[in-house]
Design a protein around this motif. Sequence first.
Motif, PDB file in Angstrom:
ATOM      1  N   PRO A 155       0.910  -1.159  -0.085  1.00 16.32           N
ATOM      2  CA  PRO A 155      -0.225   0.186  -0.092  1.00 16.32           C
ATOM      3  C   PRO A 155       0.717   0.960  -0.192  1.00 16.32           C
ATOM      4  N   ASP A 156       1.715   1.169   0.826  1.00 12.30           N
ATOM      5  CA  ASP A 156       3.179   2.551   1.155  1.00 12.30           C
ATOM      6  C   ASP A 156       3.553   2.497  -0.023  1.00 12.30           C
ATOM      7  N   GLU A 157       3.710   1.654  -1.132  1.00  9.30           N
ATOM      8  CA  GLU A 157       4.184   1.670  -2.457  1.00  9.30           C
ATOM      9  C   GLU A 157       3.967   2.304  -3.861  1.00  9.30           C
ATOM     10  N   VAL A 158       2.345   1.927  -3.690  1.00 13.37           N
ATOM     11  CA  VAL A 158       1.017   2.481  -4.339  1.00 13.37           C
ATOM     12  C   VAL A 158       0.920   3.649  -4.371  1.00 13.37           C
ATOM     13  N   LYS A 159       1.094   3.878  -3.010  1.00 17.15           N
ATOM     14  CA  LYS A 159       0.667   5.621  -2.507  1.00 17.15           C
ATOM     15  C   LYS A 159       1.535   6.750  -2.752  1.00 17.15           C
ATOM     16  N   THR A 160       3.413   6.275  -2.436  1.00 15.44           N
ATOM     17  CA  THR A 160       3.957   6.931  -3.080  1.00 15.44           C
ATOM     18  C   THR A 160       3.708   7.337  -4.353  1.00 15.44           C
ATOM     19  N   PHE A 161       3.777   6.600  -5.187  1.00 13.44           N
ATOM     20  CA  PHE A 161       4.102   6.322  -6.905  1.00 13.44           C
ATOM     21  C   PHE A 161       2.810   7.204  -7.044  1.00 13.44           C
ATOM     22  N   LEU A 162       1.608   6.588  -6.273  1.00 12.95           N
ATOM     23  CA  LEU A 162       0.693   7.841  -7.157  1.00 12.95           C
ATOM     24  C   LEU A 162       1.038   9.044  -6.990  1.00 12.95           C
ATOM     25  N   ALA A 163       1.557   9.341  -5.522  1.00 16.38           N
ATOM     26  CA  ALA A 163       1.257  10.905  -5.267  1.00 16.38           C
ATOM     27  C   ALA A 163       2.699  11.716  -6.050  1.00 16.38           C
ATOM     28  N   ASP A 164       3.312  10.934  -6.953  1.00 14.80           N
ATOM     29  CA  ASP A 164       4.748  11.594  -7.525  1.00 14.80           C
ATOM     30  C   ASP A 164       4.389  12.055  -8.465  1.00 14.80           C
ATOM     31  N   SER A 165       4.437  13.690  -8.336  1.00 16.46           N
ATOM     32  CA  SER A 165       4.104  14.080  -9.636  1.00 16.46           C
ATOM     33  C   SER A 165       5.500  14.643 -10.248  1.00 16.46           C
ATOM     34  N   ASN A 166       6.312  13.700 -10.446  1.00 19.27           N
ATOM     35  CA  ASN A 166       7.323  13.470 -11.433  1.00 19.27           C
ATOM     36  C   ASN A 166       6.657  13.057 -12.934  1.00 19.27           C
ATOM     37  N   PRO A 167       6.983  13.421 -14.035  1.00 22.00           N
ATOM     38  CA  PRO A 167       6.212  13.430 -15.501  1.00 22.00           C
ATOM     39  C   PRO A 167       7.164  11.931 -15.206  1.00 22.00           C
ATOM     40  N   GLU A 168       8.432  11.699 -14.919  1.00 23.17           N
ATOM     41  CA  GLU A 168       9.490  10.449 -15.510  1.00 23.17           C
ATOM     42  C   GLU A 168       8.891   9.558 -14.192  1.00 23.17           C
ATOM     43  N   LYS A 169       7.890   9.713 -14.048  1.00 16.47           N
ATOM     44  CA  LYS A 169       8.591   8.645 -12.482  1.00 16.47           C
ATOM     45  C   LYS A 169       8.336   7.353 -13.414  1.00 16.47           C
ATOM     46  N   ARG A 170       7.510   6.831 -14.010  1.00 16.06           N
ATOM     47  CA  ARG A 170       7.140   5.633 -14.825  1.00 16.06           C
ATOM     48  C   ARG A 170       8.556   5.189 -15.155  1.00 16.06           C
ATOM     49  N   THR A 171       9.333   6.092 -15.432  1.00 18.87           N
ATOM     50  CA  THR A 171      10.829   5.645 -15.851  1.00 18.87           C
ATOM     51  C   THR A 171      11.725   4.680 -14.676  1.00 18.87           C
ATOM     52  N   ALA A 172      11.626   6.257 -13.801  1.00 23.10           N
ATOM     53  CA  ALA A 172      12.042   5.892 -12.364  1.00 23.10           C
ATOM     54  C   ALA A 172      11.851   5.007 -11.585  1.00 23.10           C
ATOM     55  N   LEU A 173      10.656   4.327 -11.920  1.00 22.03           N
ATOM     56  CA  LEU A 173      10.117   2.913 -10.808  1.00 22.03           C
ATOM     57  C   LEU A 173      10.863   2.249 -11.837  1.00 22.03           C
ATOM     58  N   VAL A 174      10.834   1.644 -13.253  1.00 25.08           N
ATOM     59  CA  VAL A 174      11.498   0.727 -13.687  1.00 25.08           C
ATOM     60  C   VAL A 174      12.829   0.274 -13.812  1.00 25.08           C
ATOM     61  N   LEU A 232       8.661   0.179 -20.839  1.00 29.43           N
ATOM     62  CA  LEU A 232       9.036   1.491 -20.914  1.00 29.43           C
ATOM     63  C   LEU A 232       7.850   2.089 -21.943  1.00 29.43           C
ATOM     64  N   SER A 233       7.278   0.872 -23.386  1.00 29.51           N
ATOM     65  CA  SER A 233       6.689   0.945 -24.391  1.00 29.51           C
ATOM     66  C   SER A 233       5.460   1.716 -23.510  1.00 29.51           C
ATOM     67  N   HIS A 234       4.582   1.667 -25.137  1.00 29.18           N
ATOM     68  CA  HIS A 234       3.338   2.421 -24.592  1.00 29.18           C
ATOM     69  C   HIS A 234       2.609   1.101 -24.863  1.00 29.18           C
ATOM     70  N   THR A 235       3.067   0.361 -25.785  1.00 23.64           N
ATOM     71  CA  THR A 235       2.877  -1.121 -25.898  1.00 23.64           C
ATOM     72  C   THR A 235       2.349  -1.420 -24.412  1.00 23.64           C
ATOM     73  N   TYR A 236       3.343  -1.583 -24.058  1.00 23.25           N
ATOM     74  CA  TYR A 236       3.505  -2.865 -22.781  1.00 23.25           C
ATOM     75  C   TYR A 236       2.284  -2.077 -21.418  1.00 23.25           C
ATOM     76  N   GLN A 237       2.411  -0.336 -21.818  1.00 20.20           N
ATOM     77  CA  GLN A 237       1.564   0.411 -20.266  1.00 20.20           C
ATOM     78  C   GLN A 237      -0.201   0.528 -21.075  1.00 20.20           C
ATOM     79  N   ARG A 238      -0.783   0.210 -22.332  1.00 21.83           N
ATOM     80  CA  ARG A 238      -1.519  -0.089 -22.396  1.00 21.83           C
ATOM     81  C   ARG A 238      -2.886  -0.676 -21.308  1.00 21.83           C
ATOM     82  N   THR A 239      -3.592  -0.018 -21.102  1.00 19.27           N
ATOM     83  CA  THR A 239      -4.971  -0.937 -20.021  1.00 19.27           C
ATOM     84  C   THR A 239      -5.206  -2.829 -21.315  1.00 19.27           C
ATOM     85  N   SER A 240      -6.160  -2.687 -20.141  1.00 17.14           N
ATOM     86  CA  SER A 240      -6.761  -4.137 -20.803  1.00 17.14           C
ATOM     87  C   SER A 240      -9.004  -3.678 -21.335  1.00 17.14           C
ATOM     88  N   GLN A 241      -8.943  -2.188 -21.266  1.00 15.80           N
ATOM     89  CA  GLN A 241     -10.427  -2.212 -21.233  1.00 15.80           C
ATOM     90  C   GLN A 241      -9.972  -2.477 -23.091  1.00 15.80           C
TER      91      GLN A 241
END
Length: 944
Positions: free
Chosen positions: A494-513, A764-773
Amino acid sequence: MKHLTLRHTFGVGLVASLSLAGSAFAQPPAPSGPVDFTRDVQTLLETKCLECHNPAKVKGKLLMDTQANLLKGGDTGPGYVAGKPDESELIKRIVLPEGHDEIMPPKGGPLKPQEVDVLKRWIAEGANWPQGLALRHRSAEELKALADFQRKLPTVTEVKILPDSYTLETKRDFNRVVVQAKFADATTQDVTQFANLKLADDKIAKIEGNMLKPGADGKTELVATIGSQVVKAPVEVKGAQTDREVSFRLDVMPVFLRSGCNQGGCHGAARGKDGFQLSLFGFDPAGDYNRITREMVGRRVNLAIPEESTILEKSIGAVPHTGNDAFQKDSQYYNTLLEWIQKGTPDDKADVAKVTGVEIYPTQTVLEGKGAKQQITVRAKYSDGTDRDVTDLVIFSSNNDPTAAVTKGGLVTSGDRGEAFVLARFDVFSIVSQVIVIPDGLKYERPKLAEANYIDTLVNNKLDKLRIFPSSIAGDEEYVRRLYIDLVGMYPTPDEVKTFLADSNPEKRTALVDNLLQRKEFTEMWVMKWAELLQIRSGLNNNRPPFYKNALLYYNWLAERIGKNMPLNEIVIELLGSTGGTVSSPAVNFYQMELDPLKLTENVAQVFMGMRIQCAQCHNHPFDRWTMDDYYGFQAFFMQIGRKQTDDPQEVVVYNSKGGEARQFLTKAVMKPKFLGGNTPEIKPGEDRRAVMAKWMASPDNPYFARNISNIVWAHFFGVGIVEPVDDVRISNPPSNPELMEELSNRLTGYNYDFRKLIRDIVLSHTYQRTSQVNDSNESDKRNFSHSTVRRVRAEVLLDAISQVTETKNKFQGLPLGARAVQIADGAVSNYFLTTFGRAKRESVCSCEVKMEPTLSQALHLMNGDAVNDRIRQGGLIPKMLKENKTEADIVNEIYLRAFGRKPNEKELAAINKALSETTDTKQAVLEDLFWALLNAKEFYFTH
């Protein structure tokens, strides 16, 4: 009498007028300028006149298929007088009053004024007719195709003659001609029937329909005209007056293959059929020759009366035959066998040419709507430098008949939207042609999509061909949960989720990877995956090593190298070239997992190249390029493996014995070591063959290695490989996106086989980041990565997740309390949960060992077993949070974040609050029930 004359000349059965409102047919020609025969006149004659005046149906003794026949006319003379429309019988008949008994055409009403005007102006201008053009009646399907073609003609961007060059070597040689047009919307159409085909010099060669045949030795050009497009193909004729001898291997054997005689269900069965045996798919032509000509002498082949040969009579059904008619009398197949028998059934000379490869045309087709046609043609290349059109001798099949069905003659018909690969098999070679089908009249404009890297570009290019709109990018909650599960095999806290959601860095996905790629859990995930491929387990081979100690040492050897990020090629070279003891040199345990040289050969090909070559052990592979020579040439690398015991009963020394050869199954010939799909290397006497093979295996010289690794990595993140199954790479199972496969392979090689870099590109590709919807266009897409797939979490990760979210611990053999299931070294170590959820037993190298399909027993175990219910009590998470005076809302949010990586939505929260307010149980009981429900929900044990 006048009317009678007209009736005899033109007949009464003319085709009804075509009703295509607004189509090119109904449009009047341009008011000025000369009449275009192909555009204006040909359509009229073929749709209005040729039904009755064609070679198969000659009304009034009049043929209208060629200029000469129309000019010759019927009973009363010429059908037209060039320059004089009013004196032409054709015009006189079409201008009769409506309802007149002799009006032409008699069905569908009279021609429209503009159509009459076209024919009058055409005759007045001299009745020009393109050289060599033969007309024919068009069926309803052909008319639709013609209408589609004329509608799209202004948007033609490219016209191809396929093949693009021709060489005819003997007087019986021929080659089919296919003309394919490509349009501005990237669709294609077989326009052979609409093309004006002619030869620059019709003495050198001649074109009959779509068949090119020799005339005289020399060179010329084949010219195809489509609208304003003119394309040419060089034609060379050699030996136009020289016939060639019928060949058993080149002519007769292909007839058996095409007719199905040597397939497994017929005479190619292990014991043959009805007393007659042929080698499966013709892998033993010498043996087949002896069986045909030396068994049942005078009956199977009757040299005195060839037509009474049993092999002919049964093939055409002249006498009872279990396999029914193989072909018709007087067909090319019958004539080939008959000629061979008439010549005395000669065997081929030792230097007879061999097939060196096959070519298929076109290689890619994009068809629009159902019922569209595309002719496939195949040409074989031979060792003497010649080639032949073998379309009539090929076995065609489609891997997706509902999308693209193919006839025995190679004619493809489009069906449902999707993609298919048409396989053509001839001799020992197989080749495919890609067919894409899109809906007719689909309104589509390529979306402007942001692309993170080359992966997105190549995937989007494929989606554009299929007219598929990709799903949108997943939100942060969906992405972070998916990324944790795929990269490190853990659910985010839960803390990892909340920390990531609260991060305003536009490159946060890259940083997490980048952060997750460095965690030890990432290494553990990939050690587990490679341990499956390498069969790291104890208890194999009848209680001979590897024992548990050996398996653990082997696992630790692998873990150390992956942990240090050693390039994969170096790991593989060390592994396959390893020598020494199973304890002192753990990598040699690879050669203790399988002792049979044949199975070891197959395992190496399957694990490191993704190829299942088992079929080629006993006969040439029916659906791939591999022959028995390839198989046993590759086996030769493993025939000099020596093994000996040591003082330690748990250790075996693996070494180079410098002796031992592989023998071909059929010929018993000693086979030199040969790279699979590669060359025959020079190996010095006494040199370890495995070391030579290992160096080649994990190098750019072997194109299959990097592709296989890339495909394995890709499949981990998408649930399906670019080639699927990942270890079944063959020509008849091509990649869904060849360009993507090739680029991933090139990148991995360019990264010096650092698979972490390749994984970084993927996640980091948008292909991987697509939703399952999904959306309307991609809901049925399973292979083109237009959306994320909903995947059940694999057994080890799911068990670890249950332990993680309930704060309980597992105990596995050889590991301390609290160790993760992902860390289990020995494939023989398991428990009921892992077995139920499909953990690999590591008893084979097949990717199918890992079971990812949900089953009823899995659902029952989660609901009724100790996996969830007991762990909720053991972990005591709910009472612990209540003791900490957390509110009900906080507890609900906490367990949702643990299980789903998100907070409850309004609908869920309303139901929970209602249950809490109405219950007569304690709050703890209600919250534990909620926790149990979440851990039994699909959202928990599926990633999406």
